[in-house]
Design a protein around this motif. Sequence first.
Motif, short mmCIF file in Angstrom:
data_model
loop_
_atom_site.label_atom_id
_atom_site.label_comp_id
_atom_site.label_asym_id
_atom_site.label_seq_id
_atom_site.Cartn_x
_atom_site.Cartn_y
_atom_site.Cartn_z
N GLU A 75 -5.78 13.44 -8.78
CA GLU A 75 -4.89 14.07 -7.82
C GLU A 75 -4.01 13.07 -7.10
OE1 GLU A 75 -4.44 17.31 -7.63
OE2 GLU A 75 -5.86 17.38 -9.29
N VAL A 76 -4.14 11.80 -7.44
CA VAL A 76 -3.29 10.78 -6.83
C VAL A 76 -2.64 9.96 -7.93
CG1 VAL A 76 -4.71 10.63 -4.75
CG2 VAL A 76 -5.17 9.09 -6.67
N VAL A 77 -1.58 9.27 -7.56
CA VAL A 77 -0.91 8.36 -8.48
C VAL A 77 -1.64 7.02 -8.43
CG1 VAL A 77 1.25 7.15 -8.97
CG2 VAL A 77 1.30 9.50 -8.09
N HIS A 78 -1.86 6.43 -9.60
CA HIS A 78 -2.44 5.09 -9.63
C HIS A 78 -1.58 4.19 -10.51
CE1 HIS A 78 -4.29 5.92 -13.60
NE2 HIS A 78 -4.58 7.09 -13.11
N GLY A 127 0.96 13.76 0.03
CA GLY A 127 0.06 14.04 1.13
C GLY A 127 -1.21 13.23 1.08
N LYS A 128 -1.21 12.17 0.26
CA LYS A 128 -2.37 11.29 0.14
C LYS A 128 -2.00 9.94 0.73
CE LYS A 128 -4.33 14.36 -2.64
NZ LYS A 128 -5.55 15.10 -2.34
N ALA A 184 -12.12 13.70 -10.92
CA ALA A 184 -11.13 14.73 -10.63
C ALA A 184 -10.27 14.35 -9.45
CB ALA A 184 -11.84 16.06 -10.36
N ASP A 185 -10.90 13.74 -8.42
CA ASP A 185 -10.13 13.32 -7.25
C ASP A 185 -9.09 12.29 -7.63
OD1 ASP A 185 -11.59 14.99 -5.69
OD2 ASP A 185 -12.98 13.46 -4.95
N ALA A 236 1.68 3.62 -3.03
CA ALA A 236 1.43 4.20 -1.71
C ALA A 236 2.53 5.18 -1.31
CB ALA A 236 1.30 3.08 -0.67
N ARG A 237 3.77 4.83 -1.64
CA ARG A 237 4.90 5.70 -1.28
C ARG A 237 4.81 7.03 -2.04
NH1 ARG A 237 11.12 4.02 -0.51
NH2 ARG A 237 10.09 2.21 0.37
N LEU A 238 4.48 6.96 -3.32
CA LEU A 238 4.35 8.18 -4.13
C LEU A 238 3.20 9.04 -3.61
CD1 LEU A 238 4.91 6.61 -7.66
CD2 LEU A 238 6.48 8.14 -6.46
N ASN A 239 2.10 8.40 -3.28
CA ASN A 239 0.95 9.16 -2.80
C ASN A 239 1.20 9.78 -1.43
OD1 ASN A 239 -0.82 9.01 -5.00
ND2 ASN A 239 -1.43 6.93 -4.46
#
Length: 272
Positions: A8-11, A78-79, A4-5, A71-74
Amino acid sequence: MAGADREEVVHPGMKVAEVLARWPHLLEVLVEASPAFQKLKNPLLRRTMPALVTVAQAARIGGLEPEELVARLNRALGKEGAPPGGGGGAESLLGTPPPPWLAAPVGFHLDVRPILEAGGEPFSRILAAAREVKPGERLVLEVLFEPIPLYRVLAKQGFLAWCEKVGERHYRAHFYRQGMGGEEGLAKAPPLTEADWEEVQAEVTIEENLEPPLPMMRVLEALASLKPGEKLLVHHVRRPVHLLARLEEEGHAYALKDLGPGRVKLLIRKGG
């Protein structure tokens, strides 16, 4: 919970369509990251291209390293940082000592900043310029960002690389051709003959209304499904110069037949 975590982020493997569907505000982050993404503001293109392209592929289209874009998208979410599994790449050369070959004569000087600022793709122009550089000479590029992916590409042609930051959004990359030894070490694909056109393992048709980079992505996806030595026939509407540069880079043999306005046949034999 770990799965689930991760959602919540772009990969890097996520489709751009999924990213924009979940976080529409990231469109502005993409556009700011590279002029190449300006076209995503077109609603029609946004409904088609992102469905095929992953974040990692989009990064390369935009002249960025996948880790940098992720990294920029995350950060915009706020990640901090990028999720694991992003893949490695060539390292930055900024800040490294100037090499002694920097005094070598310039064989070709090319400023691709106007192309990049207009959202264009200068890769074929750069490869053409590199072919003009003789052993012992330098190719000098004026770019908007450090061209890290080019280090690997031109290294295969016998070039050493170094880069300096000249100003805001202005980098100067130097590529020194050591000699022909690097090129002689590359396995050259034997040329295609007329007989090769008689039997192919797959075909792809590119429609007139497909906007870049969809045609290239469609061809590369079809090519990826083939085994080395198998052939792909592409029915295209124009000479795909950026795709041809990519095929050369990856060691695939190809041949073209111009059948008239809006009709080009491209035969590709997969290398490897």
